[in-house]
Enzyme design. Structure first.
Site, PDB file in Angstrom:
ATOM      1  N   LYS A 119     -31.664 -34.900 -17.072  1.00 21.88           N
ATOM      2  CA  LYS A 119     -32.862 -34.046 -16.997  1.00 21.88           C
ATOM      3  C   LYS A 119     -34.076 -34.676 -18.044  1.00 21.88           C
ATOM      4  O   LYS A 119     -34.988 -34.785 -17.563  1.00 21.88           O
ATOM      5  CB  LYS A 119     -32.297 -32.808 -17.686  1.00 21.88           C
ATOM      6  N   TRP A 164     -22.101 -23.254 -17.486  1.00 24.53           N
ATOM      7  CA  TRP A 164     -22.091 -24.380 -16.240  1.00 24.53           C
ATOM      8  C   TRP A 164     -20.960 -24.484 -15.735  1.00 24.53           C
ATOM      9  O   TRP A 164     -19.682 -24.575 -16.243  1.00 24.53           O
ATOM     10  CB  TRP A 164     -22.528 -25.667 -16.812  1.00 24.53           C
ATOM     11  N   ASP A 166     -22.403 -29.952 -25.880  1.00 25.70           N
ATOM     12  CA  ASP A 166     -23.031 -30.449 -24.677  1.00 25.70           C
ATOM     13  C   ASP A 166     -24.436 -30.579 -24.597  1.00 25.70           C
ATOM     14  O   ASP A 166     -25.242 -29.329 -24.698  1.00 25.70           O
ATOM     15  CB  ASP A 166     -22.370 -29.575 -23.384  1.00 25.70           C
TER      16      ASP A 166
END
Length: 433
Positions: free
Chosen positions: A274, A157, A238
């Site tokens: 999300k 990311w 993460d």
């Protein structure tokens, strides 16, 4: 009043020119235009394009089959309960809402987690996963030996690199994606773990790797864990997609619980953007696994010292929603069903995209799209192909070929597949061997 002003003028206190006339802000004229964000800049360009039929496959947010934002029914029900009781708007403590934090940690580490029961996990509520990563970077920079590098996957990311560099850490990369197959470069990762100086930091994606959607198998995770332990590396996991990856939040927590059980030097950055659809609420946690409760208390005190001058305390509304869902047995069951439904639609879009590509005549092997997991597909398309999709067809995606599968729906799937075939036909893509 008039006499007072006249007296001042007579004494020489004449009105001074406005500050702007003194050019005190002249330094602003030397500031250069900042580059647009790699993803949010695309979203802005999409909004500014008035072309009918445009498609946004860049933004990492769920959309339903009508292309509209979707609120999980369990989240809507939880919010209604909160509002009916009259939600208070008081400041949260520096570390956040205690009830939410405990439920969030149980969600990640497991309801029966011994480390939680022993009080040896220090945790704070954060501004979603981005804020959790930023705090983690600051924590490492303060308390690990100067010069300790953090390794991120290639690719990762994009914000990971900026976050860690601004925290003062040197960022290096470890091999992750085999671009010839769009699969996992397992041997490359193991070699880079071995080659890194002992005591380095490895930032790993807990599930649904962003941007590739390529995850290690359970056995590969175990091998990676053992390799990291042998070298004495630190781990930052993460976790942005627990429950949103496979549809099973317990299965998606495999790596988290493995690394906890095997005794790693472990930090966990957790996001609820999300998997709860709380994108704008900025809900997350950062947790640090410690040796005992006394150590956890000291670590928590230092995390609070980092938070206080940075943003003082986190927002409460989203955290209260998550707390309501996870603390209520009925809503929790509903939530798990919601997640399964989201993951099922994304999985269906994977298969339908491959079918549509075959239907329009594509001869490329797109099986890697089926084998990936989570909301993204790493297609293997080149930057030039992506640019052509945007310029000729108003299909917006990141230039590394990553597409957000929830952006596909019954109304645009055939159009997208035809456009992809047009820009890739007769040209090699990343999956070509």
């Amino acid at each position: 009043m008039f006499e007072y002003v006249a007296t001042l003028l007579s004494l020489g206190f004449a009105a001074k020119p406005p500050l702007s006339a003194l050019r005190v802000s002249a330094y602003l004229d030397t500031i250069e235009q900042g580059p647009p964000d790699a993803i949010l800049g695309i979203a802005q360009a999409f909004r500014e394009n008035n072309r009918p039929g445009k498609v946004n496959l860049a933004v990492g947010a769920y959309r339903d089959d009508a292309g509209l934002p979707f609120v999980l029914p369990s989240v809507a029900a939880a919010e209604a309960r909160l509002l009916s009781r009259g939600e208070k708007k008081e400041y949260a403590p520096i570390e956040g809402l205690p009830g939410f934090i405990q439920l969030a940690l149980k969600f990640a580490y497991g309801d029966d987690c011994a480390a939680l029961k022993e009080g040896r996990i220090a945790a704070v509520q954060t501004l979603s996963g981005t804020g959790a990563c930023r705090l983690a970077g600051e924590f490492y920079a303060r308390f690990l030996p100067k010069g300790t590098a953090i390794y991120v996957s290639d690719p990762t990311w994009g914000n990971h690199i900026n976050i860690m560099q601004l925290a003062g850490l040197e960022v290096r990369k470890y091999r992750y994606l085999d671009r010839a197959t769009q699969g996992f470069d397992f041997e490359g990762l193991l070699a880079d773990i071995e080659a890194a100086p002992a005591g380095s930091i490895f930032l790993l994606h807990a599930c649904a790797h962003n941007p590739t959607g390529v995850d290690p198998s359970s056995e590969q995770w175990r091998t990676v864990s053992n390799a990291i332990l042998r070298k004495g590396h630190h781990v930052l996991l993460d976790c942005a997609y627990q429950g949103f990856a496979s549809g099973d939040a317990e299965a998606d927590a495999f790596a988290i619980r493995l690394f906890l059980d095997e005794g790693h030097s472990l930090l966990l950055a957790q996001s609820f953007a999300k998997n709860f659809g709380l994108y704008g609420e900025r809900v997350g946690t950062l947790s640090v696994v410690c040796a005992d409760a006394a150590s956890a208390g000291r670590v928590l005190s230092q995390l609070k010292c980092i938070v206080r001058p940075m943003y003082s305390s986190p927002p409460i509304h989203g955290a209260l929603i998550v707390n309501e869902v996870l603390s209520n047995a009925e809503l929790r069951r509903q939530y798990y069903g919601d997640c399964a439904g989201l993951a099922d639609r994304i999985g269906t879009m994977r298969l339908r995209l491959i079918e549509e590509l075959a239907a329009v005549g594509s001869t490329h092997d797109w099986s890697h799209v089926k084998n990936q997991i989570g909301m993204f597909a790493f297609t293997g398309m080149t930057a030039a192909m992506c640019d052509e999709l945007t310029e000729r067809h108003a299909i917006y995606l990141t230039r590394d070929g990553r597409i957000s599968l929830p952006g596909l729906n019954s109304g645009n799937l055939a159009f997208v597949a035809s456009a992809i075939h047009e820009v890739t036909n007769g040209k090699p893509i990343g999956s070509a061997k």
